[in-house]
Write an enzyme that holds these catalytic residues in place. Structure first.
Site, PDB file in Angstrom:
ATOM      1  N   GLY A 122       0.663  -1.154   0.058  1.00 41.95           N
ATOM      2  CA  GLY A 122      -0.091  -0.032   0.105  1.00 41.95           C
ATOM      3  C   GLY A 122       0.960   1.269   0.024  1.00 41.95           C
ATOM      4  N   GLY A 123       0.174   2.533   0.277  1.00 38.66           N
ATOM      5  CA  GLY A 123       0.831   3.751   0.111  1.00 38.66           C
ATOM      6  C   GLY A 123       1.935   3.711   1.523  1.00 38.66           C
ATOM      7  N   PHE A 124       1.766   3.046   2.338  1.00 38.48           N
ATOM      8  CA  PHE A 124       2.387   3.250   3.765  1.00 38.48           C
ATOM      9  C   PHE A 124       3.578   2.327   3.589  1.00 38.48           C
ATOM     10  CE2 PHE A 124       3.760   1.872   7.861  1.00 38.48           C
ATOM     11  CZ  PHE A 124       4.365   2.771   8.355  1.00 38.48           C
ATOM     12  N   VAL A 127       2.980  -5.116   3.254  1.00 34.55           N
ATOM     13  CA  VAL A 127       2.805  -6.284   4.447  1.00 34.55           C
ATOM     14  C   VAL A 127       3.035  -7.597   4.039  1.00 34.55           C
ATOM     15  CG1 VAL A 127       0.616  -6.993   5.570  1.00 34.55           C
ATOM     16  CG2 VAL A 127       0.689  -4.694   4.642  1.00 34.55           C
ATOM     17  N   LYS A 141       3.488  -5.082   8.810  1.00 36.94           N
ATOM     18  CA  LYS A 141       3.313  -3.980   7.797  1.00 36.94           C
ATOM     19  C   LYS A 141       4.779  -3.379   8.044  1.00 36.94           C
ATOM     20  CE  LYS A 141      -0.259  -1.389   7.058  1.00 36.94           C
ATOM     21  NZ  LYS A 141      -1.077  -0.196   7.224  1.00 36.94           N
ATOM     22  N   ASP A 238     -10.284   6.067   4.361  1.00 35.37           N
ATOM     23  CA  ASP A 238     -10.023   5.373   3.350  1.00 35.37           C
ATOM     24  C   ASP A 238     -10.759   3.972   3.323  1.00 35.37           C
ATOM     25  OD1 ASP A 238      -8.616   5.268   0.856  1.00 35.37           O
ATOM     26  OD2 ASP A 238      -6.769   4.350   1.874  1.00 35.37           O
TER      27      ASP A 238
END
Length: 339
Positions: A122-124, A127, A141, A238
């Site tokens: 994902g954006g962060f 995972v 994550k 989100d």
């Protein structure tokens, strides 16, 4: 745990939404599922002691062991899941001192962040599935290096909010580390992938109508808890299909709180003013226009998600013909033709 979705600011996504076309159909569907859930939550909440459950930071959080899950209730055509109470019990809870892992232990548990252990990205960050020394399976994550080089607001925000919530339809935080060159969040492992993967048919079977209905109700329960029953109002910001994880029994858990915000603390205020965050196609047009965030923004995203659950189409599909690229517009046109 947003997977394969790009998160955009207002300037990147404002062109995706047409409030005049999006709102009518979405609100009709949304109200049909959300209102009974809100009513049930309120009624259930009155039956329980409202004394707050105190936590000793993240190290005293409860652990989730998926190997002994008692949630595996097969869907039936006539069963509507009851509204969970404020602190609904989860299967097999154990205290979590052992999930206070060092970076070296995490490296061993993920085989040095092996690609074969990767669950998504994902954006962060990325995972991974991790197997602890006692056999427990968790999700890890790991922040991207460019995220680590910048402010830690998103990481700290997710840890802080996850530490305050406890609901069976929300992913449970087990621990975290912010040491050396690593920022890592450890959560329960939800074994059956994302809702988007199932809508795409990646798991070899199609969700039947009753499963889709129960998944939608689970998500409604999770949002109801965040908006009404958490210690403070939490706005997810989100809500989308790749942030909905499914258990083996197809129960939904909302994940990825990197963009989440606490609601207004002043009882006289109805919103907070903030920079727009979210994913193109799901963003509330009023939030895009005014920068005023309220729980209604999550409800709008949930309405878009309901259309996605029913149709299996993404909110924006650029490979389709021009008149079909925005799913809510396509649905509105077809609905008008049908009438």
């Amino acid at each position: 745990m947003g997977l394969h979705e790009n998160k955009h600011d207002a300037n990147d996504s404002s062109e995706k939404e047409d409030p005049l076309l999006a709102v009518p159909g979405v609100l009709l569907i949304c109200c049909g599922l959300m209102l009974p859930c809100f009513h049930a939550e309120r009624k259930e909440g009155r039956r329980h002691n409202t004394t707050s459950i105190q936590r000793n930071a993240v190290d005293s959080l409860s652990s989730f062991d998926v190997s002994t899950s008692s949630e595996k209730i097969p869907p039936t055509p006539h069963r509507i899941p009851p509204s969970p109470s404020r602190f609904a019990p989860s299967p097999h809870i154990a205290r979590v001192g052992s999930v206070d892992l060092s970076v070296q232990q995490i490296l061993r548990a993920t085989q040095n962040f092996s690609h074969s252990f990767k669950l998504g990205e994902g954006g962060f960050g990325t995972v991974y599935r991790a197997v602890l020394s006692d056999g427990q399976v968790v999700a890890v994550k790991r922040a991207k290096k460019d995220q680590f080089a910048g402010p830690s607001d998103e990481f700290s925000n997710e840890v802080e909010l996850l530490a305050k919530i406890d609901h069976r339809n929300l992913v449970r935080l087990l621990g975290y580390t912010d040491k050396g060159n690593e920022r890592i969040i450890i959560t329960e492992y939800v074994p059956n992938g994302t809702l988007r993967e199932h809508l795409d048919g990646q798991h070899g079977r199609t969700l039947d109508f009753n499963q889709r209905l129960e998944i939608a109700i689970d998500i409604a329960h999770a949002l109801t808890y965040l908006h009404l029953y958490a210690e403070k109002t939490i706005i997810h910001r989100d809500v989308k299909s790749s942030n909905i994880l499914l258990t083996d029994s197809y129960r939904a858990k909302v994940s990825d709180f990197g963009f989440a915000r606490s609601g207004p603390s002043d009882t006289e205020k109805t919103h907070i003013s903030t920079k727009v965050k979210g994913t193109a196609g799901y963003l509330d047009p009023e939030y895009l226009r005014t920068y005023q965030l309220t729980p209604k923004s999550d409800v709008f995203s949930f309405g878009i998600l309901l259309v996605e659950i029913i149709s299996a189409r993404r909110p924006v599909e650029l490979k389709r013909a021009a008149e079909e690229r925005i799913t809510i517009r396509w649905l509105s046109r077809n609905s008008m033709k049908a009438t």
